[in-house]
Structure formats: structure tokens, C-alpha cells
Scaffold this active site. Structure first.
Site, PDB file in Angstrom:
ATOM      1  CG  HIS A  41      54.837  14.644  -9.282  1.00 50.66           C
ATOM      2  ND1 HIS A  41      54.048  15.098 -10.313  1.00 50.66           N
ATOM      3  CD2 HIS A  41      55.382  13.475  -9.725  1.00 50.66           C
ATOM      4  CE1 HIS A  41      54.119  14.258 -11.337  1.00 50.66           C
ATOM      5  NE2 HIS A  41      54.910  13.256 -10.994  1.00 50.66           N
TER       6      HIS A  41
ATOM      7  NE  ARG B  86      60.177  11.903 -11.075  1.00 50.40           N
ATOM      8  CZ  ARG B  86      58.980  11.571 -11.515  1.00 50.40           C
ATOM      9  NH1 ARG B  86      57.989  11.394 -10.666  1.00 50.40           N
ATOM     10  NH2 ARG B  86      58.757  11.424 -12.804  1.00 50.40           N
TER      11      ARG B  86
ATOM     12  NE  ARG C  91      55.814   8.249  -8.601  1.00 51.56           N
ATOM     13  CZ  ARG C  91      55.892   8.739  -9.848  1.00 51.56           C
ATOM     14  NH1 ARG C  91      56.110   7.920 -10.861  1.00 51.56           N
ATOM     15  NH2 ARG C  91      55.764  10.024 -10.084  1.00 51.56           N
TER      16      ARG C  91
ATOM     17  CD  GLU D 269      60.587   9.454 -17.174  1.00 48.63           C
ATOM     18  OE1 GLU D 269      60.281   9.210 -15.996  1.00 48.63           O
ATOM     19  OE2 GLU D 269      59.762   9.685 -18.062  1.00 48.63           O
TER      20      GLU D 269
ATOM     21  CG  HIS E 127      58.113  16.325 -11.259  1.00 53.63           C
ATOM     22  ND1 HIS E 127      59.025  17.034 -11.997  1.00 53.63           N
ATOM     23  CD2 HIS E 127      57.882  15.169 -11.932  1.00 53.63           C
ATOM     24  CE1 HIS E 127      59.333  16.346 -13.096  1.00 53.63           C
ATOM     25  NE2 HIS E 127      58.647  15.203 -13.072  1.00 53.63           N
TER      26      HIS E 127
END
Length: 540
Positions: A352, A291, A387, A116, A244
Site C-alpha cells: 500500500h 496497520r 505510517r 482510524e 494495507h
């Protein structure tokens, strides 16, 4: 009601702690409270992507995972927390596999590792695109094997019990605040019950419901953070709210359906309304950038072109592979008329994950004695300003284990036994509901929730300014005054408590954002577009 250990929340953090405690201390009673109608309803249950962990040491290493986490955290991670989570994580993953968690494997029988955004290697273990649901299933089954674990649903925790309830003055500067348990609303009977415990663990999840569009379930109202703040505990870095990048765009639908980052990890490409692949203009890592970068890029494209969403092009992914890895996404899109093999999936950022929360040390201890916190409600130092994808489930397991180890140590050396005797000698008052009545107009609560969501979304979103933050604070002040007046004259209800907690969380996010006079990670203020390396954590 009394118990040895009290756990507030039934997600991966709470159940991991409960299971370990029950196994190591069969003579101790562990009580797990969840405000939902069932233990399954938690943030964990909604996690799609997976859990990160170094598994293939020929192609990956602890050093690589540590470096990826530190880069994503943009200079604010605690290196000790990062090292602990990365190096202890694989053992925690093996434990939940032992509980029966079924991660996907390839034809050769090895775990099918995904990748990811922000990760330099394939290290994400997953169960199709419903990893959280699979982990939650295994944990609940494991917990059911222990007679000393009791799970009570429909219990809404209202306040933490401290010396304040005995009439003592408690302030932020107090160093000896103790948590003795909680006041909790039994939703079945409508009564507030006093629950005393030697140690209490907050595992209450996130606060995404403070925003109009979120991937979080309805239970994510920041209860643990708000309660700890009211009890004069330390809260850290709440300004870092992760959006997100790719929530399915469906106006009016909440929670928003998440299109996991793993889809981009398999080759999907973000495109604007013109069909242009735009991520290369924002970051050399393109669609696999962290992100915060991807969310801001999408936000920029939408504002530039006046659109409400962009598209996720999944055609580069082999159809059979997509069906195998993302069956839930395929079915959901199909049911609303989207053919993922022909149509771009309309996506837009949604609130998110909260990277800040209740400040803890490396044993998950908070600034309030005998109160622990882990999972999304905590700020352990792992995430810093942003994160890294799929680190959250890992963090929850590692810090739940560390909290368990600390509690076990305190029982073994007699500390918790002595504290338990101290609790028994104190006379805590019952909840005082004298002079209150049922709210005559629920619209006073529901409309305030809508106002809060609007304020946070419009003024405290992906991009912020000083003017927006000031305006948000003024409006939150008014909402706070109105809600506190209503709270003092009304009988306690989950709806009113959640509104109260969301307003507190909103205040903490805005206040943290005002203190942070720079742009870093998930906090981007156009009035301070550069980093200020002198500024570290914002503690409130």
C-alpha cells in the site's frame, strides 16, 4: 526545453508546489510532467480514507496527534518532522478547502471527523470514501487558473540530469551533485527530450507495483526513488513497506480495491473463516491497532488456518451511516455480489505505501542540490517505521509548502538566478540512442515484471527471514543483469524503464531489510524478532 521550475508528478504534492509557486512567482514558468494520459492518474486519486489534522481542539490537540504518530512510527520518526507536519497541517488543509475541496459535514454544518487505526481522537476529514479523488479534482481546477503552470501528460522521465552527463565522475561520496533537469520520453513522438530547470521537484508517488497485489495504481513504479539512486542520491528506510490490512480479495485483480480503514473506525470487525473476532488476541486496541499490527495479525490468521483471506464484518455499522460514508465501497461490493449488510467482505493485506524513499531535510531538499522530493517518494522523517493512517496527504501538502518556501527564498536572494545562468552556459548532450532497436519480444519485459512481483511478494512481504531475503537478492541480481543488457540494446520505452526502476526499488527494499537486523514497525524478520535500539535509519 527549459523551464524555471520542473515538477515530476501530478498528485497532491506536485500540484500543491506548482500552485503555490505560480501564485507567488507569476513571472516564473512551472512545468508539470505526468507519465499517465491525464493529470488525474496519481496515487492521490486513489486515496480513500482522508486527511488527518487536529480540528476540534476541545477533544483533540497537537500533542495527541504527535504522540499517535510517534507511537505508530515505532521509534524511528524524526520528532522535528512530526511536529512540523502536525502543527502546520491544519493551515494546509484550510488552503485546499479554499481551492474548493469539499469535506463531509454533519447536519450542524461542522466537519464530520472520522477516526482510524492508531488515532486517539476523531480527526480525519474525508469526502465520503473518495477523498483523494476530491482533493485531486480541486487541485487540478485551481492549477488551471494560472497561466504560468503548464501540465504535459504522456511524458515519462527517464533520468535526472547531473554532472555525470557532462562526463564528470559522480559517486555516493560526491557532495556537490547538481540536478539540472531531466531526460524525458515524449510518449506521443517516441523521442527523448532534454528538459532543463533551475529547480526540480520529485513527486512521483510510491512503488506498490513491485508486489503482485497492491492498492496502488499502475503508475506507482518507484520511478523517483530509482532515478535518484542511479544519480547517486541518498535513499532511506526502503525496507518499511506498509501493507494495507484490508484490500478486497479478488484474485487476479490489480490494483486491488481498497476497503478504507475508516470502515473499521466506524465499527466494522475483522473475523476469520470461523467467524471469530481475532484482533483482541493480537492487540488491546483490537481492530483499531496500527496497520503493521493488523496486517501481521491477518497474515497470521490466514497462515494458521490455510485461508487466502479473512472477513470484514460491517453489520455493527448503521446501514444509513454506511451508505452515507462509504457509497463507493457499497456499490463496488454490490456489483460483484457482496451485500455488505449480510455478507462479510473478504479482505487480505496488499502492498500500500512506502514509508521510506528519497531522503530529505525539513525543507524537502535531497542530497542532490536543486532537487527536492515530497509525497510518497520521499523520506522526510514523519513516518518512521510505520505510517499512521491518513498522515500521507498531510505530509505531502506540508512538505510541498516547505519546498516552495525554500525555492522562493533562493529566488529572492539570487541563488537560483545564478544557477540558471550556470545551466545556460553548459552544453548537455542530447540522448544517445545510437545502436539501439525496438525490442523484438515484449515477453522479455512482461515476464520479468511477473518474476519481480513474485519474488517480492513471496520473499519480501509482511513476514521475512534471512533465507528469503538472500534468495530474493540472488534472483534480483539475475533480473538486473538481464534487464540492463536489454536496456543497452533497446530503444527506450515506458515498459522497459518501469521494469528497470522496479528492479532498483526491489533491490533497495531487500538491501534495507538485510541491513535491519531487528523487527520494528513494518519490517518483521523472524530471525531477529526483537528490536535493536542501537539501529536507526538505513541509508543507501
Amino acid at each position: 526545453m527549459t523551464t524555471d521550475l520542473l515538477v515530476i508528478g501530478s498528485g497532491i504534492a506536485g500540484l500543491t508546489f506548482a500552485i503555490k509557486s505560480a501564485k507567488a512567482m507569476p513571472d516564473k514558468e512551472i512545468l508539470v510532467l505526468t507519465k499517465a494520459a491525464s493529470a488525474e492518474e496519481s496515487n492521490t486519486n486513489y486515496a480513500q480514507g482522508g486527511v488527518a489534522g487536529v480540528w476540534d481542539f476541545e477533544k483533540d490537540s497537537f500533542e495527541k496527534h504527535i504522540e499517535d504518530t510517534l507511537i505508530a512510527g515505532d521509534g524511528l520518526c524524526d520528532p522535528a518532522a512530526v511536529e512540523a507536519v502536525v502543527k502546520e497541517g491544519p493551515d494546509r488543509i484550510r488552503e485546499i478547502i479554499g481551492y474548493g475541496t469539499r469535506f463531509d459535514k454533519n447536519e450542524g454544518g461542522d466537519y464530520n471527523l472520522g477516526r482510524e487505526g492508531g488515532h486517539s481522537a476523531f480527526r480525519i476529514l474525508h469526502h465520503k470514501d473518495i477523498t483523494g479523488r476530491e482533493i485531486e479534482r480541486a487541485l487540478i481546477e485551481e492549477a488551471s487558473r494560472y497561466n504560468n503552470i503548464k501540465i504535459l501528460d504522456k511524458y515519462y522521465v527517464v533520468e535526472l540530469l547531473t554532472q555525470h552527463h557532462l562526463g564528470f565522475l559522480v559517486t555516493k561520496s560526491s557532495r556537490d551533485i547538481n540536478c539540472y533537469g531531466v531526460y524525458a520520453l515524449n510518449r506521443e513522438t517516441g523521442t527523448i527530450e532534454k528538459i532543463l530547470a533551475s529547480a526540480t521537484l520529485l513527486a512521483t508517488g510510491g512503488c506498490g507495483q513491485a508486489y503482485r497485489t497492491t492498492t496502488n495504481p499502475k503508475v506507482a513504479t518507484g520511478d523517483g526513488v530509482a532515478m535518484t539512486y542511479r544519480a547517486k542520491g541518498r535513499i532511506e528506510n526502503m525496507e518499511f513497506i506498509q501493507f494495507h490490512p484490508t484490500a478486497l480479495f479478488e484474485p487476479g485483480v490489480s490494483p486491488a480495491f481498497l476497503i478504507t480503514e475508516a470502515v473499521r473506525g466506524e465499527g466494522a470487525v475483522l473475523r476469520n473463516h470461523k467467524g471469530e473476532a481475532f484482533m483482541e488476541r493480537y492487540d488491546p486496541r483490537k481492530d483499531l491497532a496500527p496497520r503493521d499490527i493488523v496486517a501481521r495479525a491477518i497474515d497470521s490468521e490466514m497462515k494458521k488456518h490455510g485461508t487466502q483471506h479473512v472477513y470484514l464484518d460491517c453489520t455493527p455499522i448503521d446501514q444509513q451511516k454506511f451508505m452515507q460514508h462509504f457509497p463507493n465501497i457499497f456499490e463496488y461490493c454490490k456489483n460483484i455480489g457482496i451485500d455488505v449488510f449480510k455478507d462479510g467482505i473478504p479482505v487480505a493485506p496488499a502492498a500500500h505505501y512506502s514509508c521510506g524513499g528519497v531522503k530529505t531535510d525539513l525543507s524537502a531538499r535531497t542530497s542532490i542540490q536543486h532537487l527536492y522530493a515530497c509525497g510518497e517518494c520521499s523520506s522526510t522523517g514523519l513516518h518512521g517505521a510505520n505510517r499512521l493512517a491518513s498522515n500521507s496527504l498531510l505530509e505531502a501538502m506540508v512538505f510541498a509548502h516547505r519546498a516552495f518556501e525554500d525555492v522562493l527564498h533562493q529566488y529572492n536572494n539570487g541563488q537560483l538566478g545564478q544557477f540558471n545562468e550556470q545551466i545556460a552556459a553548459l552544453n548537455f548532450p542530447d540522448w544517445d540512442a545510437l545502436g539501439t532497436a525496438e525490442p523484438k519480444e515484449m515477453i522479455l519485459i512482461t515476464q520479468s515484471v511477473k518474476e519481480l512481483e513474485q519474488i517480492m511478494t513471496d520473499y519480501v512481504g509482511i513476514v521475512r527471514t534471512n533465507v528469503r531475503l538472500e534468495r530474493a537478492m540472488r534472483r534480483l541480481d539475475l533480473l538486473f543483469e538481464e534487464t540492463e543488457a536489454l536496456y543497452k540494446q533497446s530503444q527506450v520505452s515506458p515498459q522497459l524503464c518501469q521494469l528497470r526502476n522496479l528492479i532498483s526499488v526491489g533491490y533497495l527494499i531487500v538491501k534495507g531489510a538485510q541491513f535491519r537486523r531487528e523487527s520494528r514497525g513494518l519490517h518483521f524478520n523472524t530471525d531477529y524478532p526483537k528490536k535493536n535500539d542501537l539501529l536507526q535509519s538505513v541509508i543507501l
